[in-house]
Design an enzyme around this catalytic site. Structure first.
Site, PDB file in Angstrom:
ATOM      1  N   GLU A 194       5.001  -7.141  -6.088  1.00 21.31           N
ATOM      2  CA  GLU A 194       4.188  -5.925  -5.974  1.00 21.31           C
ATOM      3  C   GLU A 194       4.049  -5.513  -4.517  1.00 21.31           C
ATOM      4  O   GLU A 194       4.147  -4.321  -4.182  1.00 21.31           O
ATOM      5  CB  GLU A 194       2.809  -6.151  -6.604  1.00 21.31           C
ATOM      6  CG  GLU A 194       2.806  -6.269  -8.117  1.00 21.31           C
ATOM      7  CD  GLU A 194       3.297  -5.006  -8.792  1.00 21.31           C
ATOM      8  OE1 GLU A 194       3.009  -3.901  -8.298  1.00 21.31           O
ATOM      9  OE2 GLU A 194       3.985  -5.131  -9.827  1.00 21.31           O
ATOM     10  N   HIS A 206      10.728  -1.113  -7.697  1.00 18.99           N
ATOM     11  CA  HIS A 206      10.909  -2.256  -8.596  1.00 18.99           C
ATOM     12  C   HIS A 206      12.328  -2.277  -9.164  1.00 18.99           C
ATOM     13  O   HIS A 206      12.961  -3.334  -9.266  1.00 18.99           O
ATOM     14  CB  HIS A 206       9.899  -2.185  -9.738  1.00 18.99           C
ATOM     15  CG  HIS A 206       8.553  -2.749  -9.401  1.00 18.99           C
ATOM     16  ND1 HIS A 206       8.394  -3.992  -8.838  1.00 18.99           N
ATOM     17  CD2 HIS A 206       7.294  -2.243  -9.568  1.00 18.99           C
ATOM     18  CE1 HIS A 206       7.097  -4.226  -8.656  1.00 18.99           C
ATOM     19  NE2 HIS A 206       6.416  -3.191  -9.091  1.00 18.99           N
ATOM     20  N   HIS A 258       6.925   3.591  -6.152  1.00 19.24           N
ATOM     21  CA  HIS A 258       6.636   2.179  -6.371  1.00 19.24           C
ATOM     22  C   HIS A 258       7.459   1.630  -7.540  1.00 19.24           C
ATOM     23  O   HIS A 258       8.069   0.552  -7.435  1.00 19.24           O
ATOM     24  CB  HIS A 258       5.137   1.997  -6.643  1.00 19.24           C
ATOM     25  CG  HIS A 258       4.733   0.598  -6.969  1.00 19.24           C
ATOM     26  ND1 HIS A 258       4.374  -0.322  -6.011  1.00 19.24           N
ATOM     27  CD2 HIS A 258       4.634  -0.052  -8.166  1.00 19.24           C
ATOM     28  CE1 HIS A 258       4.082  -1.476  -6.593  1.00 19.24           C
ATOM     29  NE2 HIS A 258       4.233  -1.332  -7.910  1.00 19.24           N
ATOM     30  N   GLU A 259       7.484   2.356  -8.657  1.00 20.22           N
ATOM     31  CA  GLU A 259       8.274   1.910  -9.808  1.00 20.22           C
ATOM     32  C   GLU A 259       9.772   1.979  -9.503  1.00 20.22           C
ATOM     33  O   GLU A 259      10.543   1.126  -9.950  1.00 20.22           O
ATOM     34  CB  GLU A 259       7.943   2.769 -11.032  1.00 20.22           C
ATOM     35  CG  GLU A 259       6.477   2.721 -11.456  1.00 20.22           C
ATOM     36  CD  GLU A 259       5.991   1.313 -11.734  1.00 20.22           C
ATOM     37  OE1 GLU A 259       6.803   0.487 -12.201  1.00 20.22           O
ATOM     38  OE2 GLU A 259       4.809   1.021 -11.473  1.00 20.22           O
TER      39      GLU A 259
END
Length: 317
Positions: A218, A145, A141-142
């Protein structure tokens, strides 16, 4: 992974991101034009260009130092670095984001920097609470980003929101200074009340746009994380686990207790909706990132967690 569902979510997220950024920039330029005319529009546009060029790499090391983060070296956690290397290769990043350890019992992770040079900060609470599958989902997930340039996008949105607030504060100052002159008849002009109200409320409108943009990014990071790991349920399980642990027993007895703020005032979407979207992407056949189990480094036994300290903003560890 269901290709149709993945592409539908992806294009919807991109469309919403573009619309929110245009709305945010429109609010800023309108506030600037009401206050300074054409010069205000150029100030808003110049701020956006400056943020695009300099914001992402401006102070990410300062951010890590404020959290008392320290780097995690490859010899300390080789499996963690191997996981990051695989994810970075799949995300087509030019370099592997450096992991950092934060001695805090809070369950949290965040990315800083840019695509060229970045870091992912992980708290002690995250290492203690998540298993290898869940940790892989959070790292992906990071990583998403960083790969999506979300740090640059949110930096631009923050800069636009700040200059909008500056325009509104300047307008309020001019208005206060003009009141005595209006009362004594020193000056006479027609007040544009709709424009004045828009100028006063423009920071709040910009903040709502910025929060909406954050929630959309997100969703997009969740979508791309599922593509990186091939395991949407891993991230879904991590999100549900984090919310359950963070809420404690009150979240079980009183559902919704941990999120009293309305959804449109949050930086992150509701966890239930994020989990639902990830479950819709679940493949018919589970694809795991590793053939062998990954053991998260037990930093809690080697790094002393500092006692709670009182600060202006509240309690911090």
């Amino acid at each position: 992974m269901q290709s149709i569902e993945w592409h539908r979510h992806s294009w919807l997220n991109r469309l919403q991101t573009v619309l929110l950024m245009l709305a945010l920039l429109a609010i800023c330029t309108l506030a600037g034009s009401l206050l300074f005319g054409e010069e205000g529009i150029w100030i808003a546009l110049a701020t956006g260009v400056f943020a695009l060029i300099f914001e992402p790499a401006a102070a990410w090391r300062l951010t890590l130092s404020l959290y008392r983060a320290r780097p995690i070296h490859p010899q300390e956690a080789p499996a963690l670095w191997q996981m990051l290397q695989v994810l970075a290769e799949r995300a087509e990043l030019p370099s592997v984001p450096a992991p950092y350890y934060i001695p805090s019992p809070l369950i949290n992770a965040f990315a800083v920097g840019s695509r060229q040079q970045s870091a992912i900060a992980l708290t002690d609470g995250l290492f203690k609470q998540l298993n290898s599958r869940e940790l892989a989902g959070v790292l992906a997930h990071e990583m998403a980003h960083i790969a999506n340039n979300d740090l640059r996008v949110m930096g631009l949105a923050d800069a636009i929101s700040r200059i909008t607030a500056l325009f509104a504060a300047t307008g309020q100052l001019f208005l206060l200074l003009s009141i005595p002159l209006l009362l004594f008849g020193e000056i006479s002009f027609q007040i544009n009340w709709p424009g004045l109200l828009l100028l006063l409320f423009s920071p709040h409108l910009a903040l709502l746009m910025q929060l909406g943009l954050s929630r959309i990014r997100e969703y997009d990071a969740d979508l791309n994380a599922a593509a990186l790991t091939g395991d949407p349920l891993g991230l879904a399980t991590a999100l549900a686990h984090i919310e359950q642990v963070s809420g404690g027993w009150k979240s079980i007895l009183l559902p919704g207790w941990g999120n009293p703020v309305p959804s449109w005032l949050r930086t992150h979407p509701p966890t239930a909706e994020r989990v639902r979207r990830l479950q819709a992407l679940s493949p018919s056949r589970l694809q795991t990132l590793w053939h062998e189990p990954f053991i998260a480094p037990a930093y809690g036994s080697r790094v002393i967690v500092r006692p709670a300290r009182w600060r202006i903003g509240g309690l911090w560890r």
